[in-house]
Design a protein around this motif. Sequence first.
Motif, short mmCIF file in Angstrom:
data_model
loop_
_atom_site.label_atom_id
_atom_site.label_comp_id
_atom_site.label_asym_id
_atom_site.label_seq_id
_atom_site.Cartn_x
_atom_site.Cartn_y
_atom_site.Cartn_z
N PRO A 86 -45.94 -52.59 33.79
CA PRO A 86 -47.49 -54.07 32.60
C PRO A 86 -46.84 -55.17 31.84
O PRO A 86 -45.56 -55.74 32.46
CB PRO A 86 -47.44 -53.10 32.26
CG PRO A 86 -46.40 -51.77 31.66
CD PRO A 86 -45.62 -52.26 32.75
N ASN B 222 -46.87 -51.61 27.72
CA ASN B 222 -47.33 -50.47 27.59
C ASN B 222 -48.69 -50.47 28.73
O ASN B 222 -49.66 -51.49 29.19
CB ASN B 222 -47.74 -49.63 26.39
CG ASN B 222 -48.59 -50.62 25.49
OD1 ASN B 222 -49.13 -50.82 25.88
ND2 ASN B 222 -47.57 -50.59 24.53
N ASP B 223 -49.75 -49.61 28.49
CA ASP B 223 -50.86 -49.21 28.91
C ASP B 223 -52.39 -48.99 28.24
O ASP B 223 -53.50 -49.42 29.64
CB ASP B 223 -51.32 -47.80 30.02
CG ASP B 223 -51.19 -46.65 28.94
OD1 ASP B 223 -51.55 -47.08 28.07
OD2 ASP B 223 -51.83 -45.17 29.01
N GLN B 224 -51.91 -50.01 26.97
CA GLN B 224 -53.12 -50.51 26.86
C GLN B 224 -53.73 -51.40 26.64
O GLN B 224 -55.28 -51.14 25.94
CB GLN B 224 -52.23 -50.73 24.93
CG GLN B 224 -51.77 -49.64 24.01
CD GLN B 224 -52.65 -48.03 23.87
OE1 GLN B 224 -53.91 -48.76 23.48
NE2 GLN B 224 -52.50 -47.14 24.78
N CYS C 203 -54.26 -51.56 30.31
CA CYS C 203 -54.84 -51.51 31.79
C CYS C 203 -54.80 -49.92 31.43
O CYS C 203 -55.33 -50.32 33.15
CB CYS C 203 -53.61 -51.69 32.45
SG CYS C 203 -52.37 -50.72 32.36
N GLN C 204 -55.61 -49.10 31.18
CA GLN C 204 -56.13 -48.10 31.15
C GLN C 204 -57.17 -48.12 31.89
O GLN C 204 -57.15 -47.23 33.33
CB GLN C 204 -56.22 -47.25 29.70
CG GLN C 204 -54.94 -47.14 28.65
CD GLN C 204 -55.15 -46.49 27.83
OE1 GLN C 204 -56.68 -46.65 27.55
NE2 GLN C 204 -53.98 -46.20 26.63
N LEU D 187 -56.02 -48.74 35.34
CA LEU D 187 -55.51 -47.49 35.98
C LEU D 187 -56.51 -46.37 36.94
O LEU D 187 -56.18 -46.16 38.45
CB LEU D 187 -54.90 -46.80 35.32
CG LEU D 187 -53.68 -47.57 35.25
CD1 LEU D 187 -52.62 -47.53 33.65
CD2 LEU D 187 -52.60 -47.79 36.08
N THR E 19 -50.86 -43.10 42.22
CA THR E 19 -50.24 -44.69 41.46
C THR E 19 -49.14 -44.33 40.61
O THR E 19 -49.23 -42.61 40.17
CB THR E 19 -50.72 -44.98 40.78
OG1 THR E 19 -51.46 -43.95 39.43
CG2 THR E 19 -52.10 -45.96 41.48
N PHE F 270 -47.31 -45.04 37.21
CA PHE F 270 -46.97 -46.15 36.27
C PHE F 270 -45.55 -46.02 34.73
O PHE F 270 -45.50 -45.07 34.57
CB PHE F 270 -48.76 -46.02 35.17
CG PHE F 270 -47.89 -47.03 34.10
CD1 PHE F 270 -48.59 -48.09 33.90
CD2 PHE F 270 -47.76 -46.86 32.83
CE1 PHE F 270 -48.80 -49.62 32.86
CE2 PHE F 270 -47.46 -47.56 31.64
CZ PHE F 270 -48.69 -49.48 31.49
N PRO G 70 -43.29 -48.29 32.08
CA PRO G 70 -43.52 -48.82 30.77
C PRO G 70 -41.98 -49.99 30.76
O PRO G 70 -41.36 -48.67 31.22
CB PRO G 70 -43.60 -47.93 29.87
CG PRO G 70 -43.72 -46.80 30.25
CD PRO G 70 -43.70 -46.16 31.56
N GLU H 221 -47.23 -57.51 36.45
CA GLU H 221 -48.06 -57.88 36.04
C GLU H 221 -47.33 -58.71 34.66
O GLU H 221 -46.62 -58.57 34.40
CB GLU H 221 -48.92 -57.14 35.26
CG GLU H 221 -50.25 -57.98 34.68
CD GLU H 221 -50.71 -56.96 33.10
OE1 GLU H 221 -52.05 -57.50 32.30
OE2 GLU H 221 -50.17 -56.41 32.81
N TYR I 235 -57.65 -56.23 31.84
CA TYR I 235 -58.26 -55.32 30.86
C TYR I 235 -59.89 -56.11 30.70
O TYR I 235 -60.44 -55.27 30.37
CB TYR I 235 -57.45 -56.33 29.42
CG TYR I 235 -58.15 -55.58 28.24
CD1 TYR I 235 -57.70 -54.34 28.45
CD2 TYR I 235 -59.03 -55.81 27.52
CE1 TYR I 235 -58.81 -53.71 27.25
CE2 TYR I 235 -58.94 -55.58 26.14
CZ TYR I 235 -59.48 -54.64 25.83
OH TYR I 235 -60.16 -53.98 24.70
#
Length: 225
Positions: A7, A12-14, A16-17, A20, A27, A29, A31, A61, A207
Amino acid sequence: MKLVIIPGLNGNDQLCQEFLTSLNLDTQFIPLPENCAQDHQTLAEHIAPQLPNEPFLLLVESYAGSIAPYLNAMPEVQVEGIIFFVSLLATPSKALLELPKLLRAETLMKLPFAEQQLQSKYLNNDATPQQVKHVRKVVEEIPHRILQQRAEALKQLGEFPQQPKVPIAYVEASNDKVLNQRAKDSIAKLYPDARKYLMEGSHFLLYTKPQQSADLVEAIIAECF
């Protein structure tokens, strides 16, 4: 083949959840680690042991883009192709990078009209009020020392190691107000054969447009890799 995703600046994935969960792909992921220096070469060295022990595709990203050339140059890392998503390999706006020296993120986000600026300038009015509040919260939660180190790392971007030839694709947002033109052009400069894909929207495509982003990634993989 597995798609490994690293990311952007928040690490973190906040943001792009939903992206995903929209991918119909195998995949992984990863961090961004916070227990090390935040320059891209050091981050690559800490990420490398977490990568698959088999050929894989890599999606990076934004901030993570400059990690990819270091991973690609490691002989033990089996990168079969790279997708740079609203990403960069050169320093973007230096004025923007000076902000973490002057203000903490939580202080900046409490200034009058902060959310309006975030919505209009960086999210291009593509986000709902709830999404804007979430982006604000994610930015506020980045540890200040980490944000400072990552901003400094972006200012220090320079030469990358010699690159093995692998297929490269990159996605540009049509109205990206985070990356300047130098940053946008940097991927094609290092990888002259890279395929460019343009997508309508802001720097926060993963997002604000998760399904469209997932569809595009799947199309790129089918076409390029």
